[in-house]
Design an enzyme around this catalytic site. Structure first.
Site, mmCIF file in Angstrom:
data_model
loop_
_atom_site.group_PDB
_atom_site.id
_atom_site.type_symbol
_atom_site.label_atom_id
_atom_site.label_comp_id
_atom_site.label_asym_id
_atom_site.label_seq_id
_atom_site.Cartn_x
_atom_site.Cartn_y
_atom_site.Cartn_z
ATOM 1 N N CYS A 39 1.323 -4.169 8.409
ATOM 2 C CA CYS A 39 1.178 -2.770 8.114
ATOM 3 C C CYS A 39 -0.083 -2.087 8.846
ATOM 4 O O CYS A 39 -1.178 -2.539 8.856
ATOM 5 C CB CYS A 39 1.095 -2.819 6.633
ATOM 6 S SG CYS A 39 0.690 -1.030 5.850
ATOM 7 N N CYS A 54 0.650 -1.333 0.156
ATOM 8 C CA CYS A 54 -0.019 0.127 -0.040
ATOM 9 C C CYS A 54 0.988 1.396 -0.072
ATOM 10 O O CYS A 54 0.247 2.307 -0.141
ATOM 11 C CB CYS A 54 -0.943 -0.081 1.375
ATOM 12 S SG CYS A 54 -0.252 0.327 2.569
ATOM 13 N N CYS A 114 12.184 -8.058 12.192
ATOM 14 C CA CYS A 114 12.684 -8.994 11.041
ATOM 15 C C CYS A 114 11.668 -9.039 10.069
ATOM 16 O O CYS A 114 10.410 -9.609 10.157
ATOM 17 C CB CYS A 114 12.884 -10.264 11.723
ATOM 18 S SG CYS A 114 13.571 -11.501 10.680
HETATM 19 FE FE FE Z 1 0.487 -1.613 3.648
#
Ligand code: FE
Length: 182
Positions: free
Chosen positions: A148, A102, A171
């Protein structure tokens, strides 16, 4: 006596899942120009933005059409790339790392460090809400998954064996990242 035995293949798989140690030795790849380090063409992805932080709620069926198969697999099927195979595990360019799904800015390059675990490693997120954290009890371990904060894509895990000042090690799969050079 237990009938369970650890074969070399199983051992290698467990090491991969555990995201490696931060002290291993690894071959050094040749240096590349930062201009060569973008991974994807985002022109067909209408949700991709480095400035819009509004949360996305895009159906998986749409992401599946928009994303390359390897990125969809890691982002939405919680896959893990093989260690030492990603584009950024030992890359040291100056700039920013965004979510490859995104465009959400996740890390500044100056928070990246050489962990030698085979995956890009960072000690700090770009901003407080850039990344979300979830308990992950798969594979007989208790880990903290990172996703995210904008699109919900799986990124990797976070561990407490990173360097100062935070002591944390994000990580992250290279496949999940897009480098934006300065
Ligand atoms: Fe994203």
């Amino acid at each position: 006596m237990s009938s369970f035995s650890i074969t070399p293949t199983l051992l290698a798989s467990l090491l991969l899942i555990a995201c490696g140690s931060s002290n291993g030795q690894a071959p050094k790849a040749p240096a590349m120009s930062t201009n060569d380090m973008s991974q994807y063409d985002h022109s067909g992805n209408p949700h991709y933005s480095h400035t819009d932080t509004a949360k996305l709620n895009v159906p998986l069926s749409e992401w599946k059409k928009l994303l390359p198969a390897d990125l969809y697999y890691i982002a939405f099927e919680k896959g893990t790339e093989r260690a030492f195979t990603g584009k950024y595990w030992d890359f040291e360019g100056i700039g920013t790392y965004a979510c490859a799904v995104c465009g959400n800015v996740l890390f500044q390059a100056d928070s990246k460090f050489a962990s030698s675990c085979g995956w890009p490693s960072f000690f700090q997120a770009a901003r407080k809400d850039a990344i979300h954290y979830h308990e992950d009890r798969t594979y007989g371990m208790v880990r903290t998954e990172t996703t995210c904060g904008r699109c919900g894509a799986h990124l990797g895990h976070i561990f407490d064996d990173g360097p100062k000042p935070t002591g944390q090690r994000y990580c992250i799969n290279s496949v999940s990242l897009e480098f934006i050079g300065k």
